[in-house]
Motif scaffolding. Structure first.
Motif, PDB file in Angstrom:
ATOM      1  N   LYS B  82      34.680  53.663  65.290  1.00 34.91           N
ATOM      2  CA  LYS B  82      34.044  52.977  65.906  1.00 34.91           C
ATOM      3  C   LYS B  82      33.028  51.994  65.535  1.00 34.91           C
ATOM      4  O   LYS B  82      33.164  50.940  66.315  1.00 34.91           O
ATOM      5  N   LEU B  83      33.080  51.063  63.956  1.00 30.79           N
ATOM      6  CA  LEU B  83      32.881  50.010  64.171  1.00 30.79           C
ATOM      7  C   LEU B  83      33.477  49.363  64.812  1.00 30.79           C
ATOM      8  O   LEU B  83      33.003  47.889  64.446  1.00 30.79           O
ATOM      9  N   VAL B  84      35.368  49.221  63.729  1.00 23.26           N
ATOM     10  CA  VAL B  84      35.737  48.560  64.363  1.00 23.26           C
ATOM     11  C   VAL B  84      36.653  48.560  66.870  1.00 23.26           C
ATOM     12  O   VAL B  84      36.012  46.983  66.833  1.00 23.26           O
ATOM     13  N   GLN B  85      35.733  49.158  67.120  1.00 22.08           N
ATOM     14  CA  GLN B  85      36.019  49.575  68.349  1.00 22.08           C
ATOM     15  C   GLN B  85      34.826  48.408  68.882  1.00 22.08           C
ATOM     16  O   GLN B  85      34.620  47.510  69.658  1.00 22.08           O
ATOM     17  N   ARG B  86      33.502  48.140  68.034  1.00 19.87           N
ATOM     18  CA  ARG B  86      32.077  47.476  68.057  1.00 19.87           C
ATOM     19  C   ARG B  86      32.390  46.036  68.131  1.00 19.87           C
ATOM     20  O   ARG B  86      32.127  45.522  69.107  1.00 19.87           O
ATOM     21  N   ALA B  87      33.067  45.891  67.087  1.00 15.84           N
ATOM     22  CA  ALA B  87      33.986  44.133  66.572  1.00 15.84           C
ATOM     23  C   ALA B  87      34.490  44.269  67.766  1.00 15.84           C
ATOM     24  O   ALA B  87      34.795  42.488  67.842  1.00 15.84           O
ATOM     25  N   VAL B  88      35.269  44.127  68.573  1.00 13.71           N
ATOM     26  CA  VAL B  88      36.353  44.167  68.855  1.00 13.71           C
ATOM     27  C   VAL B  88      35.657  43.996  70.095  1.00 13.71           C
ATOM     28  O   VAL B  88      35.764  42.906  70.621  1.00 13.71           O
ATOM     29  N   ASP B  89      35.176  44.718  71.297  1.00 14.43           N
ATOM     30  CA  ASP B  89      34.584  44.013  71.592  1.00 14.43           C
ATOM     31  C   ASP B  89      33.469  43.779  71.960  1.00 14.43           C
ATOM     32  O   ASP B  89      32.874  42.215  72.322  1.00 14.43           O
ATOM     33  N   ALA B  90      33.124  42.512  70.605  1.00 18.58           N
ATOM     34  CA  ALA B  90      31.755  41.998  70.612  1.00 18.58           C
ATOM     35  C   ALA B  90      32.760  40.421  70.429  1.00 18.58           C
ATOM     36  O   ALA B  90      32.706  39.852  70.347  1.00 18.58           O
ATOM     37  N   GLY B  91      34.375  40.480  70.414  1.00 15.97           N
ATOM     38  CA  GLY B  91      35.261  39.367  70.190  1.00 15.97           C
ATOM     39  C   GLY B  91      35.614  38.924  68.515  1.00 15.97           C
ATOM     40  O   GLY B  91      35.698  37.978  68.559  1.00 15.97           O
ATOM     41  N   LEU B  92      35.124  39.685  67.922  1.00 16.34           N
ATOM     42  CA  LEU B  92      34.761  39.641  66.589  1.00 16.34           C
ATOM     43  C   LEU B  92      35.606  39.866  65.832  1.00 16.34           C
ATOM     44  O   LEU B  92      36.752  38.994  64.187  1.00 16.34           O
ATOM     45  N   VAL B  93      36.675  40.861  65.965  1.00 18.89           N
ATOM     46  CA  VAL B  93      37.989  41.685  65.606  1.00 18.89           C
ATOM     47  C   VAL B  93      39.676  41.423  66.439  1.00 18.89           C
ATOM     48  O   VAL B  93      39.326  41.631  67.356  1.00 18.89           O
ATOM     49  N   GLU B  94      40.578  41.589  65.866  1.00 15.29           N
ATOM     50  CA  GLU B  94      41.511  41.670  66.686  1.00 15.29           C
ATOM     51  C   GLU B  94      42.214  42.897  66.141  1.00 15.29           C
ATOM     52  O   GLU B  94      43.105  42.618  64.892  1.00 15.29           O
ATOM     53  N   ARG B  95      43.011  43.613  66.748  1.00 17.21           N
ATOM     54  CA  ARG B  95      43.620  44.521  66.320  1.00 17.21           C
ATOM     55  C   ARG B  95      45.745  43.625  66.343  1.00 17.21           C
ATOM     56  O   ARG B  95      45.890  43.734  67.580  1.00 17.21           O
ATOM     57  N   SER B  96      46.448  44.556  65.636  1.00 16.28           N
ATOM     58  CA  SER B  96      48.122  44.496  66.537  1.00 16.28           C
ATOM     59  C   SER B  96      48.380  45.216  64.892  1.00 16.28           C
ATOM     60  O   SER B  96      48.291  46.241  64.476  1.00 16.28           O
ATOM     61  N   GLY B 113      35.150  35.696  65.184  1.00 12.94           N
ATOM     62  CA  GLY B 113      34.555  36.403  63.610  1.00 12.94           C
ATOM     63  C   GLY B 113      34.899  35.016  62.593  1.00 12.94           C
ATOM     64  O   GLY B 113      33.722  35.554  62.369  1.00 12.94           O
ATOM     65  N   THR B 114      35.765  34.365  62.710  1.00 17.88           N
ATOM     66  CA  THR B 114      35.677  33.843  61.211  1.00 17.88           C
ATOM     67  C   THR B 114      34.904  33.005  61.445  1.00 17.88           C
ATOM     68  O   THR B 114      34.138  32.443  59.753  1.00 17.88           O
ATOM     69  N   ARG B 115      34.493  32.189  62.415  1.00 15.16           N
ATOM     70  CA  ARG B 115      32.501  31.736  62.780  1.00 15.16           C
ATOM     71  C   ARG B 115      31.694  32.356  62.376  1.00 15.16           C
ATOM     72  O   ARG B 115      30.865  31.645  61.752  1.00 15.16           O
ATOM     73  N   PHE B 116      31.563  33.254  63.319  1.00 17.04           N
ATOM     74  CA  PHE B 116      30.463  34.217  62.590  1.00 17.04           C
ATOM     75  C   PHE B 116      30.594  34.440  61.606  1.00 17.04           C
ATOM     76  O   PHE B 116      29.142  34.159  60.852  1.00 17.04           O
ATOM     77  N   VAL B 117      31.110  35.143  60.274  1.00 17.18           N
ATOM     78  CA  VAL B 117      30.950  35.366  59.029  1.00 17.18           C
ATOM     79  C   VAL B 117      31.051  34.238  57.974  1.00 17.18           C
ATOM     80  O   VAL B 117      30.114  34.036  57.831  1.00 17.18           O
ATOM     81  N   ALA B 118      31.560  32.615  58.364  1.00 17.90           N
ATOM     82  CA  ALA B 118      31.061  31.934  57.881  1.00 17.90           C
ATOM     83  C   ALA B 118      29.812  31.555  58.244  1.00 17.90           C
ATOM     84  O   ALA B 118      29.016  30.718  57.007  1.00 17.90           O
ATOM     85  N   ASP B 119      29.162  31.308  59.251  1.00 18.98           N
ATOM     86  CA  ASP B 119      28.221  30.810  59.708  1.00 18.98           C
ATOM     87  C   ASP B 119      26.940  31.361  58.842  1.00 18.98           C
ATOM     88  O   ASP B 119      26.052  31.385  58.639  1.00 18.98           O
ATOM     89  N   ASN B 120      27.253  32.967  58.579  1.00 17.25           N
ATOM     90  CA  ASN B 120      25.728  33.658  58.176  1.00 17.25           C
ATOM     91  C   ASN B 120      25.907  34.000  56.839  1.00 17.25           C
ATOM     92  O   ASN B 120      25.343  34.576  56.659  1.00 17.25           O
ATOM     93  N   LYS B 121      27.346  34.220  56.234  1.00 16.00           N
ATOM     94  CA  LYS B 121      27.547  33.443  55.027  1.00 16.00           C
ATOM     95  C   LYS B 121      26.862  33.476  54.311  1.00 16.00           C
ATOM     96  O   LYS B 121      25.992  33.970  53.791  1.00 16.00           O
ATOM     97  N   PRO B 122      25.962  31.986  54.951  1.00 17.96           N
ATOM     98  CA  PRO B 122      24.681  31.608  53.386  1.00 17.96           C
ATOM     99  C   PRO B 122      23.301  32.865  53.701  1.00 17.96           C
ATOM    100  O   PRO B 122      22.818  33.207  52.186  1.00 17.96           O
ATOM    101  N   ALA B 123      23.479  32.882  55.241  1.00 18.15           N
ATOM    102  CA  ALA B 123      21.587  33.627  54.785  1.00 18.15           C
ATOM    103  C   ALA B 123      22.409  35.544  54.326  1.00 18.15           C
ATOM    104  O   ALA B 123      21.462  35.835  53.505  1.00 18.15           O
ATOM    105  N   PHE B 124      23.666  35.326  53.937  1.00 20.67           N
ATOM    106  CA  PHE B 124      24.205  37.426  53.277  1.00 20.67           C
ATOM    107  C   PHE B 124      23.832  37.035  51.607  1.00 20.67           C
ATOM    108  O   PHE B 124      23.566  37.815  51.232  1.00 20.67           O
ATOM    109  N   LEU B 125      24.432  35.384  51.236  1.00 21.64           N
ATOM    110  CA  LEU B 125      24.404  35.397  50.549  1.00 21.64           C
ATOM    111  C   LEU B 125      23.402  35.487  49.502  1.00 21.64           C
ATOM    112  O   LEU B 125      21.893  35.306  48.482  1.00 21.64           O
ATOM    113  N   ASN B 126      22.381  34.379  50.516  1.00 19.23           N
ATOM    114  CA  ASN B 126      20.752  34.770  49.853  1.00 19.23           C
ATOM    115  C   ASN B 126      19.936  35.917  50.138  1.00 19.23           C
ATOM    116  O   ASN B 126      19.488  36.055  49.334  1.00 19.23           O
TER     117      ASN B 126
END
Lengths: 157, 157
Positions: B82-96, B113-126
């Motif tokens: 379910k987690l992966v499905q939501r991430a795929v639906d959001a366009g953040l992850v792709e399966r192969s 997805g790469t941009r999303f993680v990079a953008d929010n990494k500072p907030a997460f680490l903070n």
DNA sequence: TATTGTTATACTCTATAACTATA
DNA sequence: TATAGTTATAGAGTATAACAATA
């Protein structure tokens, strides 16, 4: 940031990066582990995580309003109502309404509830001790103390 | 056991007894606190606790079978789907599906997805840093280290 | 037969809002 | 108006079992 990010080499060797220092992440893993121990040790009683804690605290603090207990245990009122209802249905807890504030509900253990807590206290305390698998006694004690402090419960004992 | 069990004196002074040393109880309280911090810091992104962690780990470990990631994160297969499905639906992850084992599903971040993680990494680490409210820097570090050890993750960094 | 992932279902805990009754 | 508790509903996380496809 000059530590190289290594991709996977074997399929059971996975990089976590800075997320390995995230308290939220570590707490979730630890709770999963603790729940496993709970069910292994007390699952045969039909107890759910949190239920024994509530009974225990009611036993130590008879005739306190349920809201006061819920706040201290960080249980939301709606959830507390359900927990109490189940305990009442099981004959372990009884409610009373005090004359000086007829909105509130005081809780105390029934005789059956008192016996239930007393009977299962050894198993619970043994569980607490056995929750420790990888830490030595001193590390375990330190972990408990730091979590108490993190939770603002230094004065709990 | 000769410590007297004091009943309540004020309504905000509640006896916990030995349950105050229960790791399960302390972990639950700590997680409630950590979740509050998560939502205060990252809630505006529409993230759920655990989702960012999964994206992060996929980013660090591209093209790994989702089962390997789920096991390491202690996420059950059904929930991982379910987690992966939501991430795929959001366009953040792709399966192969790899040719050498067509039962498995490999995961990687999309560019988004790469941009999303990079953008929010500072907030997460903070957030990780600000998770500490009552402990000094050394206590916090000790707590993290002990939880890592408790979880069998001493070698995580 | 065993393994990877999916689907379906249910339960625990949490969260919120609307409600009753008391204060 | 505010507070204590209840009811109803929803969502996140977890758990289990049954299933399909592949090994």
């Amino acid at each position: 940031m000059n530590r190289p990010v290594r991709n996977h080499t074997a399929s059971d060797e996975i990089a976590f990066g800075e997320i390995g220092t995230s308290l939220g992440f570590l707490l979730r893993l630890a709770q999963v582990r603790a729940f496993d121990g709970f069910y292994a040790s007390l699952g045969h009683l039909g107890l759910k995580p949190g239920e024994f804690t509530v009974l225990w605290v009611i036993g130590l603090n008879p005739d306190l309003p349920q809201g006061a207990i819920a706040r201290k245990l960080r249980i939301k009122p709606a959830h507390m109502t359900k927990l109490v209802q189940r305990a009442v249905d099981a004959g372990l807890v009884e409610r009373s309404v005090p004359d000086d504030d007829r909105r509130s509900v005081l809780l105390r253990l029934t005789d059956k509830g008192t016996r239930f807590v007393a009977d299962n206290k050894p198993a619970f305390l043994n569980l607490v001790a056995s929750e420790n698998t990888r830490l030595d006694a001193q590390e375990f004690e330190t972990l408990v103390r730091l979590l108490q402090k993190f939770n603002g419960l230094e004065d709990v004992k």
